[in-house]
Design an enzyme around this catalytic site. Sequence first.
Site, PDB file in Angstrom:
ATOM      1  N   GLU A 287     -33.313 -57.614  51.410  1.00  0.00           N
ATOM      2  CA  GLU A 287     -31.969 -57.190  51.798  1.00  0.00           C
ATOM      3  C   GLU A 287     -32.144 -56.373  53.069  1.00  0.00           C
ATOM      4  O   GLU A 287     -32.568 -55.224  53.032  1.00  0.00           O
ATOM      5  CB  GLU A 287     -31.328 -56.373  50.669  1.00  0.00           C
ATOM      6  CG  GLU A 287     -29.818 -56.243  50.809  1.00  0.00           C
ATOM      7  CD  GLU A 287     -29.411 -55.027  51.607  1.00  0.00           C
ATOM      8  OE1 GLU A 287     -29.062 -55.210  52.799  1.00  0.00           O
ATOM      9  OE2 GLU A 287     -29.422 -53.920  51.069  1.00  0.00           O
TER      10      GLU A 287
ATOM     11  N   CYS B 187     -26.007 -50.616  55.717  1.00  0.00           N
ATOM     12  CA  CYS B 187     -26.153 -51.965  56.268  1.00  0.00           C
ATOM     13  C   CYS B 187     -24.839 -52.729  56.209  1.00  0.00           C
ATOM     14  O   CYS B 187     -24.645 -53.708  56.933  1.00  0.00           O
ATOM     15  CB  CYS B 187     -27.252 -52.728  55.535  1.00  0.00           C
ATOM     16  SG  CYS B 187     -26.995 -52.824  53.747  1.00  0.00           S
TER      17      CYS B 187
ATOM     18  N   ASN C 257     -30.917 -44.388  52.757  1.00  0.00           N
ATOM     19  CA  ASN C 257     -29.478 -44.156  52.928  1.00  0.00           C
ATOM     20  C   ASN C 257     -28.698 -44.079  51.615  1.00  0.00           C
ATOM     21  O   ASN C 257     -27.671 -43.416  51.546  1.00  0.00           O
ATOM     22  CB  ASN C 257     -28.862 -45.198  53.868  1.00  0.00           C
ATOM     23  CG  ASN C 257     -29.095 -46.625  53.410  1.00  0.00           C
ATOM     24  OD1 ASN C 257     -30.010 -46.910  52.638  1.00  0.00           O
ATOM     25  ND2 ASN C 257     -28.272 -47.525  53.897  1.00  0.00           N
TER      26      ASN C 257
ATOM     27  N   LYS D  28     -41.250 -47.549  45.319  1.00  0.00           N
ATOM     28  CA  LYS D  28     -41.716 -46.717  46.421  1.00  0.00           C
ATOM     29  C   LYS D  28     -40.472 -46.304  47.215  1.00  0.00           C
ATOM     30  O   LYS D  28     -39.965 -47.051  48.034  1.00  0.00           O
ATOM     31  CB  LYS D  28     -42.691 -47.511  47.298  1.00  0.00           C
ATOM     32  CG  LYS D  28     -43.637 -46.649  48.158  1.00  0.00           C
ATOM     33  CD  LYS D  28     -42.953 -45.842  49.236  1.00  0.00           C
ATOM     34  CE  LYS D  28     -42.345 -46.734  50.304  1.00  0.00           C
ATOM     35  NZ  LYS D  28     -41.618 -45.880  51.336  1.00  0.00           N
TER      36      LYS D  28
ATOM     37  N   GLY E 219     -34.157 -52.664  53.627  1.00  0.00           N
ATOM     38  CA  GLY E 219     -34.498 -51.911  54.823  1.00  0.00           C
ATOM     39  C   GLY E 219     -34.278 -52.737  56.070  1.00  0.00           C
ATOM     40  O   GLY E 219     -33.514 -53.706  56.076  1.00  0.00           O
ATOM     41  N   SER E 220     -34.974 -52.383  57.111  1.00  0.00           N
ATOM     42  CA  SER E 220     -34.769 -53.034  58.400  1.00  0.00           C
ATOM     43  C   SER E 220     -35.351 -54.446  58.409  1.00  0.00           C
ATOM     44  O   SER E 220     -36.295 -54.763  57.687  1.00  0.00           O
ATOM     45  CB  SER E 220     -35.419 -52.218  59.521  1.00  0.00           C
ATOM     46  OG  SER E 220     -36.832 -52.331  59.464  1.00  0.00           O
TER      47      SER E 220
ATOM     48  N   GLU F 194     -27.874 -52.714  65.421  1.00  0.00           N
ATOM     49  CA  GLU F 194     -27.236 -51.967  64.333  1.00  0.00           C
ATOM     50  C   GLU F 194     -27.265 -50.479  64.668  1.00  0.00           C
ATOM     51  O   GLU F 194     -28.332 -49.872  64.755  1.00  0.00           O
ATOM     52  CB  GLU F 194     -27.968 -52.246  63.022  1.00  0.00           C
ATOM     53  CG  GLU F 194     -27.280 -51.717  61.792  1.00  0.00           C
ATOM     54  CD  GLU F 194     -27.970 -52.150  60.509  1.00  0.00           C
ATOM     55  OE1 GLU F 194     -27.304 -52.127  59.464  1.00  0.00           O
ATOM     56  OE2 GLU F 194     -29.164 -52.502  60.553  1.00  0.00           O
TER      57      GLU F 194
ATOM     58  N   ALA G 245     -38.060 -44.147  49.933  1.00  0.00           N
ATOM     59  CA  ALA G 245     -38.266 -43.682  51.302  1.00  0.00           C
ATOM     60  C   ALA G 245     -38.800 -42.257  51.303  1.00  0.00           C
ATOM     61  O   ALA G 245     -38.410 -41.431  50.472  1.00  0.00           O
ATOM     62  CB  ALA G 245     -36.955 -43.753  52.069  1.00  0.00           C
TER      63      ALA G 245
END
Length: 483
Positions: free
Chosen positions: A257, A291, A158, A181, A235-236, A388, A183
């Site tokens: 995070e 987020c 994002n 690394k 990330g998630s 979310e 996305a």
Amino acid sequence: MVSETELLSTIPTRLWIGGPVDATGGATFPVHNPATGEVIANVADATPEDALRALDAAVAAQADWAATPARQRGEILRAVFEAITARAEEFALLMTLEMGKALPESRNEVRYGAEFFRWFSEEAVRVHGRYQPAPAGTGRILVHKQPVGPCLAITPWNFPLAMGTRKIGPALAAGCTMIVKPAGETPLTMLLLAQLCSAAGLPDGVLSVITTSHSSAATAPLINDPRLRKLTFTGSTLVGKKLVEQSAHGLLRTSMELGGNAPFVVFDDADIDAAVQGAVLAKLRNGGEACTAANRFHVQNSVRQEFTDKLVAAMAEYKLGNGVDPETTLGPLINADQLDTVSELVDDAVSTGAQVALGGKAPGGQGWFYPATVLTDIPAHARILKEEVFGPVAPIVGFETEAEGLAAANNTEFGLVAYVYTQSLDRALRVAEGLETGMVGVNRGVISDPAAPFGGVKESGFGREGGFEGIDEYLNIKYIALP
């Protein structure tokens, strides 16, 4: 501005390990433009062997980089900041092409992302220890901080630049080497950044970028290798938990995070026009794919209708379209899966009784678009209040008392950020202290700042990025006892 075709022709598409290199076996994977679905590039698809090559390079460079004077490390970071700034339009266009956000959003991210390199270029020379007599008079206490060593950063799609610079900046300032690394949806921005870092004088092996369509397969050997000393992930929550489990075997130091479910609380004494302006920023920044995006709007009942009417009017002004179009203010979602997720959450809310005040239906056709949407009369059990949404959807629910509003805001397993609008200083402080989040915006719809510590509590993770605290995530504390 350079044309799209010209820009893409200059972007590295190979792995970056001491410079551009092919993936083992030469495999590649496609990168798509979310506005059209078209393939804009094919990038190297790293294997586990490639990941270990990057770790070999990081380990080989670690001692020399840690021994490099802090001032010199800072000067390199500053040079990268200036290089990003000089090529801001290219970075913005590239991000829009691979992530979809409107160009003004991309320009904002370039400014924000570059600032982490400037901030941590200044913090590199401010890593302090301490020296003091032992209270018992038995000797001296020397506290020394040293870089943790080779790090792995796994970044999301994002914010293709800022989520990398927020980790790379402090790691390099502290004297750590790093493997990134990015996305698979948005690898190009990070490859361009690696190229700029090298041109600014960053030694080979200090920063590597491995792009892959098989993230877990490529990162697992790194996480299991005792030479890796730190894992940082954005990330998630689901993926974060899996990474923490993997890293537990070697007690790998981690920063997480993770997801958010941010409440936006509006009290009856708020400046409603200011609250609406802040709500639009908190909801539609990055198209809602953040987020930190406001996910639930809790509005005191006496002002709920006024707030709703004004929010609908404000969000209706957003123009959906291709992010490179100068008139576009709301770009597409990242991919078809995310479009399905947003559509599913809205449809679930409507099926359980929610009313659509704006939007509520994907337009269809080319690209992965979803309009700015406002929902009202949402049942407490609707999934959209628990999950979310990561899209431009604003669900509004009411409350009566301050205690009810605070309880509703805290009714989530997440705890990243919350927003509060009130003109009472006492209430602002009281509610901010009562919110179970790592960050609170008081009468502000955007809170992110490189000079402030970013991070959450509960299932939104642990560790902090940015601020004076951010560099500590990449430092070990050593106690030396002296006679």
